[in-house]
Design a protein around this motif. Structure first.
Motif, short mmCIF file in Angstrom:
data_model
loop_
_atom_site.label_atom_id
_atom_site.label_comp_id
_atom_site.label_asym_id
_atom_site.label_seq_id
_atom_site.Cartn_x
_atom_site.Cartn_y
_atom_site.Cartn_z
N ASP A 1 51.70 31.52 41.93
CA ASP A 1 52.18 32.82 41.44
C ASP A 1 51.11 33.51 40.59
OD1 ASP A 1 54.52 32.54 42.72
OD2 ASP A 1 55.66 31.82 40.99
N GLN A 2 50.45 32.71 39.74
CA GLN A 2 49.38 33.27 38.91
C GLN A 2 48.26 33.84 39.76
OE1 GLN A 2 48.02 30.37 36.06
NE2 GLN A 2 50.07 30.13 35.20
N MET B 1 48.47 34.97 42.85
CA MET B 1 48.91 36.19 43.52
C MET B 1 48.86 37.38 42.57
SD MET B 1 49.30 35.22 46.49
CE MET B 1 50.05 36.51 47.42
N GLU B 2 49.26 37.17 41.33
CA GLU B 2 49.22 38.25 40.33
C GLU B 2 47.79 38.72 40.12
OE1 GLU B 2 51.65 38.68 37.17
OE2 GLU B 2 53.22 38.61 38.75
N ARG B 3 46.88 37.73 39.99
CA ARG B 3 45.48 38.06 39.74
C ARG B 3 44.90 38.86 40.90
NH1 ARG B 3 42.42 33.00 39.67
NH2 ARG B 3 41.27 33.79 41.45
N LYS C 1 46.53 40.68 43.03
CA LYS C 1 47.13 42.02 43.08
C LYS C 1 46.42 42.97 42.13
CE LYS C 1 51.82 41.01 44.44
NZ LYS C 1 53.09 40.57 43.88
N VAL C 2 46.13 42.48 40.92
CA VAL C 2 45.44 43.31 39.93
C VAL C 2 44.06 43.71 40.44
CG1 VAL C 2 44.43 43.29 37.61
CG2 VAL C 2 46.70 42.33 37.98
N ASN D 1 44.35 46.34 43.22
CA ASN D 1 44.65 47.67 42.67
C ASN D 1 43.41 48.32 42.08
OD1 ASN D 1 47.26 47.52 43.41
ND2 ASN D 1 48.03 46.85 41.42
#
Lengths: 293, 86
Positions: A275-276, A278-280, A282-283, A286
């Motif tokens: 999960d971490q 995937m968040e990274r 995504k950032v 963007n």
């Protein structure tokens, strides 16, 4: 305070009574492990619709069939691989794996190693009876030196597999081993293992009077159950005796099996790290898009 | 008082061997498997510790404390196995 129940109320809640009584032999320890799991689940108060059981092949792997919840009865040794799949598909499920010594340490050893290494959030309950009981008493990888089996009629000369040491070395979050002959410590241990995020292994030493006890001359059911009391020692006591004990005391406990909680740590699990990641990503994605604009 | 589901019992006698106060014995009647399930002795010192309930491999025993006879009850280590809440 938690509402108190008797075994009968517990059976109504957790047991698939149409499947009962079990196929297990007289004096077998598998039913006891099932009951300990029920008490631990009862204490935790988990939703059984959100709990899944997986098992491979063997005596121990019949246990999910007796539980009134979803279960997977999979191919030999692959229970942990299937459990990883359940967890990957929906991380909200609590996954419990029932497996035996031949299933987990023998044929499914590599799946076990890699699930422990990845620290996937599941609880593996391994029931160790030192023998392949269902198929007629072939030698299991966990059988102690010198034990008799149909494939080792003159005594085992292979060194046994200590699955708890292996899990400890791989950095599993919770590792414990208990004999089934005392109820309270295992129930507490199962509860802690289930609550633990990450990989937890619970090894149970279960008697097998039909295939193991009979060939190894361990006596009747009463004597066979007492064998587990006489031949196990708490890890804390073992460490103390090895540190401060006399030569005679050390000689006495040298060959006994160590029981207790071997490891209790908190490492991040596979899906937390995923999960971490995937968040990274995504950032970063963007940021790139904003740069293009 | 203990309740035994007779047809679930396989007759391993672990409850009889391991009872801390030696309160159980084999009963006279046979079940459909042809074995004698356990029962409480007529004079017993059962303190409802629920050890037999926890250790029974076939989940056949339930321990229900009597309400009228006042005996010293043993407190167990776990909350849900500590007897029916009154």
């Amino acid at each position: 305070m938690v509402e108190v129940k008797t075994a009968e109320e517990l059976n109504k809640k957790f047991l698939r009574e149409g499947m009962w009584p079990t196929i297990f032999c007289n004096g077998c320890g598998h039913g006891v492990v099932l009951e300990y799991t029920f008490w631990a689940l009862e204490e935790l108060g988990w939703d059984m619709d959100k709990t899944m059981f997986a098992s491979g092949i063997g005596c121990s792997s019949r246990l999910p069939g007796y539980i009134n919840a979803d279960g997977l009865h999979t191919t030999h040794g692959r229970a942990i691989a299937f459990a990883t799949g359940i967890k990957a598909a929906d991380p909200d499920f609590n996954v419990i794996v029932f497996t035996g010594d031949g299933d987990c340490a023998g044929i499914g050893g590599n799946h076990f190693i890699h699930a422990a290494r990845r620290n996937i959030d599941m609880t593996v309950i391994m029931i160790n009876n030192f023998i392949y009981g269902m198929t007629g008493g072939q030698l299991a990888p966990t059988a102690p030196l010198g034990s008799i089996a149909t494939t080792a009629p003159y005594g085992n000369i292979e060194h046994p597999f200590d699955i708890c040491e292996l899990a400890k070395a791989l950095g599993a979050n919770y590792v414990a081993r208990w004999p089934v002959s005392h109820p309270y410590q295992p129930i507490k241990s199962i509860k802690e293992g289930l609550q633990k995020k990450g990989f937890s292994l619970l090894e149970f030493l279960a008697p097998c009077p039909t295939a193991y006890g009979r060939r190894n001359k361990l006596g009747d059911i009463k004597k066979h159950w007492a064998w587990y009391d006489d031949n196990t020692i708490l890890i804390e006591d073992y460490d103390k005796i090895m540190k401060y004990g006399s030569v005679k005391e050390k000689e006495e406990v040298k060959d006994k099996m160590q029981i207790g909680v071997f490891q209790d740590i908190q490492k991040p699990g596979f899906f937390e790290l995923y999960d971490q990641l995937m968040e990274r990503l995504k950032v970063e994605e963007n940021k790139k898009r904003e740069g293009k604009k | 008082m203990i309740e035994v589901k007779d047809d679930w019992c396989k007759g391993c006698n672990i409850c009889i061997d391991r009872c801390p106060v030696d309160a159980l014995e084999e009963s006279d009647k046979l079940n459909k498997r042809g074995i004698r399930p356990p029962q409480l002795k007529k004079e017993n010192e059962c303190n409802y510790c629920r050890y037999c309930e926890l250790i029974c491999p076939d989940l056949a025993i339930s321990v229900i404390p009597d309400e009228d006879i006042k005996k010293v009850e043993k407190k167990t280590l776990l909350s849900p196995v500590g007897g029916i809440k009154k």
